[in-house]
Motif scaffolding. Structure first.
Motif, PDB file in Angstrom:
ATOM      1  N   PHE A 123       0.862  -1.186   0.000  1.00 39.81           N
ATOM      2  CA  PHE A 123       0.000   0.000   0.000  1.00 39.81           C
ATOM      3  C   PHE A 123       0.894   1.230   0.000  1.00 39.81           C
ATOM      4  O   PHE A 123       1.604   1.518   0.969  1.00 39.81           O
ATOM      5  CB  PHE A 123      -0.895   0.005   1.242  1.00 39.81           C
ATOM      6  CG  PHE A 123      -1.908   1.103   1.274  1.00 39.81           C
ATOM      7  CD1 PHE A 123      -3.151   0.939   0.685  1.00 39.81           C
ATOM      8  CD2 PHE A 123      -1.614   2.331   1.888  1.00 39.81           C
ATOM      9  CE1 PHE A 123      -4.092   1.961   0.712  1.00 39.81           C
ATOM     10  CE2 PHE A 123      -2.554   3.351   1.916  1.00 39.81           C
ATOM     11  CZ  PHE A 123      -3.795   3.173   1.323  1.00 39.81           C
ATOM     12  N   ARG A 124       0.909   1.947  -1.125  1.00 40.53           N
ATOM     13  CA  ARG A 124       1.761   3.125  -1.258  1.00 40.53           C
ATOM     14  C   ARG A 124       1.068   4.349  -0.655  1.00 40.53           C
ATOM     15  O   ARG A 124      -0.120   4.580  -0.869  1.00 40.53           O
ATOM     16  CB  ARG A 124       2.094   3.373  -2.726  1.00 40.53           C
ATOM     17  CG  ARG A 124       2.899   2.221  -3.348  1.00 40.53           C
ATOM     18  CD  ARG A 124       3.220   2.477  -4.815  1.00 40.53           C
ATOM     19  NE  ARG A 124       4.158   3.582  -4.981  1.00 40.53           N
ATOM     20  CZ  ARG A 124       3.845   4.762  -5.493  1.00 40.53           C
ATOM     21  NH1 ARG A 124       2.604   4.983  -5.920  1.00 40.53           N
ATOM     22  NH2 ARG A 124       4.743   5.717  -5.599  1.00 40.53           N
ATOM     23  N   PHE A 125       1.886   5.153   0.089  1.00 38.99           N
ATOM     24  CA  PHE A 125       1.334   6.321   0.774  1.00 38.99           C
ATOM     25  C   PHE A 125       2.418   7.387   0.876  1.00 38.99           C
ATOM     26  O   PHE A 125       3.594   7.134   0.642  1.00 38.99           O
ATOM     27  CB  PHE A 125       0.804   5.939   2.160  1.00 38.99           C
ATOM     28  CG  PHE A 125       1.878   5.435   3.096  1.00 38.99           C
ATOM     29  CD1 PHE A 125       2.614   6.317   3.888  1.00 38.99           C
ATOM     30  CD2 PHE A 125       2.168   4.077   3.162  1.00 38.99           C
ATOM     31  CE1 PHE A 125       3.601   5.849   4.728  1.00 38.99           C
ATOM     32  CE2 PHE A 125       3.164   3.603   3.995  1.00 38.99           C
ATOM     33  CZ  PHE A 125       3.899   4.494   4.788  1.00 38.99           C
ATOM     34  N   ARG A 126       1.936   8.598   1.262  1.00 36.10           N
ATOM     35  CA  ARG A 126       2.880   9.706   1.486  1.00 36.10           C
ATOM     36  C   ARG A 126       2.562  10.312   2.848  1.00 36.10           C
ATOM     37  O   ARG A 126       1.409  10.497   3.224  1.00 36.10           O
ATOM     38  CB  ARG A 126       2.752  10.755   0.392  1.00 36.10           C
ATOM     39  CG  ARG A 126       3.745  11.921   0.593  1.00 36.10           C
ATOM     40  CD  ARG A 126       3.631  12.974  -0.491  1.00 36.10           C
ATOM     41  NE  ARG A 126       4.048  12.464  -1.792  1.00 36.10           N
ATOM     42  CZ  ARG A 126       3.256  12.313  -2.823  1.00 36.10           C
ATOM     43  NH1 ARG A 126       1.961  12.604  -2.714  1.00 36.10           N
ATOM     44  NH2 ARG A 126       3.705  11.853  -3.973  1.00 36.10           N
ATOM     45  N   ARG A 127       3.671  10.638   3.571  1.00 37.46           N
ATOM     46  CA  ARG A 127       3.519  11.271   4.887  1.00 37.46           C
ATOM     47  C   ARG A 127       4.603  12.333   5.038  1.00 37.46           C
ATOM     48  O   ARG A 127       5.786  12.021   5.102  1.00 37.46           O
ATOM     49  CB  ARG A 127       3.651  10.236   6.001  1.00 37.46           C
ATOM     50  CG  ARG A 127       3.472  10.829   7.379  1.00 37.46           C
ATOM     51  CD  ARG A 127       3.934   9.979   8.539  1.00 37.46           C
ATOM     52  NE  ARG A 127       3.847   8.552   8.369  1.00 37.46           N
ATOM     53  CZ  ARG A 127       4.905   7.767   8.303  1.00 37.46           C
ATOM     54  NH1 ARG A 127       6.133   8.281   8.339  1.00 37.46           N
ATOM     55  NH2 ARG A 127       4.758   6.473   8.163  1.00 37.46           N
TER      56      ARG A 127
END
Length: 448
Positions: free
Chosen positions: A112-116
């Motif tokens: 699951f690709r995400f940005r933070r």
């Protein structure tokens, strides 16, 4: 190339090292996979437990309670904390610690690709449908990737070390082996060049190479003894056959120049006798060679030695009595050996013939035989004058004769044949007494 490598010490050790390296690689790969799967299951379990806790809050306080919990978790966030995403039915964010970079779908998502906050990551996620929205709990895979990288470095280092140690060990063992074999090779080349006194150096370690050196030295000693024996035989044959050959030539010369028919006939008969004597010498030499070559071992069979010796005594006693000598027997019963009956009889006959030929009238000869453990001793002893001690050591050599027996018939081959028969039967023949009488003893092995 591989075949040549396999035949060298370096190649064998190197191939073994490669085998160990391959085994290490296989074990490392299995350990890596097992460890990786275990860590992934741990992440999945962590996500599942956190999702269950938040679903319980949904039951108690609804989506608003879950959103509040996500905000509280964000406020106390650490590097090992989970990430959360709560959206409504339209996909709008209600509460979130990350921004999704892939569509949100119900169920487990391994990547699951995400940005933070400017960081783009990949996590394992569990998406659950809620009344009025969707809840996503995410475990960052960054720590898992670091662990995987650490394992890869460890396994690569172990594999490299195994290969390096294997190649180093192969080189060291190959060098040591070549060094030891070079000594043997140098000794062999020196012997080929004619230096028969050379021997392989030993280090006293009793290792395989040291034992091989001892065996090779024993073989070389045996070969040297055989060469000495051959030289001695050649010298003895040349020396001892000169006289009968000279006499033969003289008799033939006499026959060819004789004026009288009777004189020529006498010379021819004398020449024939000389030729027969030469034939007897060569027959005896060939017989000794056959026995020493162990050709007779093919005919070995159980022999009743006691009965054989009794027969020899009965056969020779009249000859002793006719020659004003006495033959006494002291033979134990039940003595059995494994051998050639004809050769054993020949050896005993030679001893008895010697006693008849080389002892004065009135001599008593005693043929005795007894067993002790696995050994059987056969001895012929007489009370004659014996031989001087300086002549005793060489009597078993071919053509060797005591000075006192030079005037009697014989060629000095009788005792040589006696010893050859004894050795051919796994025993030996020794001079057990030379002064105050004469005695020869044969030691044989008992047969069961």
């Amino acid at each position: 190339m591989l075949r040549r490598l396999w035949r060298s010490t370096f190649g064998v050790v190197a191939l073994v090292a490669i085998g160990f390296a391959a085994a290490t690689l296989a074990i490392g790969a299995i350990a890596y996979i097992v460890t990786h799967e275990a860590l992934e299951k741990q992440l999945d379990h962590r996500v599942s437990v956190e999702t269950d806790a938040l679903l319980q809050e949904v039951k108690e306080g609804g989506i608003a309670s879950v959103a509040e919990s996500i905000r509280l978790r964000e406020a106390t966030r650490t590097t090992s904390s989970l990430d959360y995403l709560l959206v409504d039915k339209a996909g709008r964010s209600i509460a979130a610690t990350v921004t999704p970079l892939v569509p949100v779908r119900a169920g487990y998502e391994e990547f699951f690709r995400f940005r933070r906050d400017g960081y783009t990551g990949i996590g394992q996620s569990l998406t659950t449908a809620l009344p009025g929205g969707m809840l996503v709990v995410i475990a960052d895979r960054r720590d898992l990737k670091e662990i995987d990288r650490t394992l890869e470095i460890l396994f690569a280092g172990a594999l490299g070390a195994m290969l390096a140690l294997g190649v180093g060990a192969a080189a060291l063992i190959g060098w040591l082996t070549r060094r030891r074999l070079a000594r043997i090779d140098a000794t062999a080349k020196a012997i080929i060049a004619g230096d028969l006194a050379q021997r392989v150096a030993r280090d006293g370690s009793e290792s395989e190479f040291d034992q091989l050196a001892a065996t090779l030295n024993q073989m070389l000693d045996r070969m040297a003894a055989l060469m000495d024996n051959l030289r001695q035989v050649s010298s003895d044959v040349a020396h001892d056959l000169r006289t009968p050959l000279t006499r033969l030539c003289n008799q033939l010369e006499r026959a060819s120049t004789g004026q009288d028919d009777d004189e020529r006939v006498d010379a021819i008969h004398a020449a024939r006798d000389q030729a027969n004597e030469l034939l007897e010498i060569f027959a005896a030499l060939l017989r000794i060679a056959e026995v020493e070559g162990l050709a007779e071992r093919r005919a070995l069979a159980p022999v009743d030695l006691s009965a054989l010796l009794d027969e020899m005594v009965d056969t020779y006693r009249p000859d002793f009595e006719a020659a004003d000598r006495r033959l006494v027997a002291a033979i134990s019963t039940g003595l059995q050996v494994r051998g050639d009956r004809r050769l054993l009889a020949q050896a005993v006959s030679n001893l008895l013939e010697n006693a008849l030929r080389h002892t004065p009238a009135g001599t008593t000869a005693t043929l005795s035989a007894s067993g002790s453990g696995e050994a059987i001793d056969v001895e012929l002893a007489d009370d004659g004058p014996g031989v001087p001690s300086h002549e005793a050591d060489r009597l078993f050599q071919r053509f060797a004769r005591a000075e006192a027996s030079r005037t009697t018939a014989g060629h000095g081959l009788g005792l040589a044949l006696v010893r050859a028969v004894a050795v051919g039967h796994g025993g030996d023949a020794i001079l057990s007494r030379s002064t105050g009488g004469f005695a020869v003893s044969l030691r044989l092995t008992r047969s069961h």
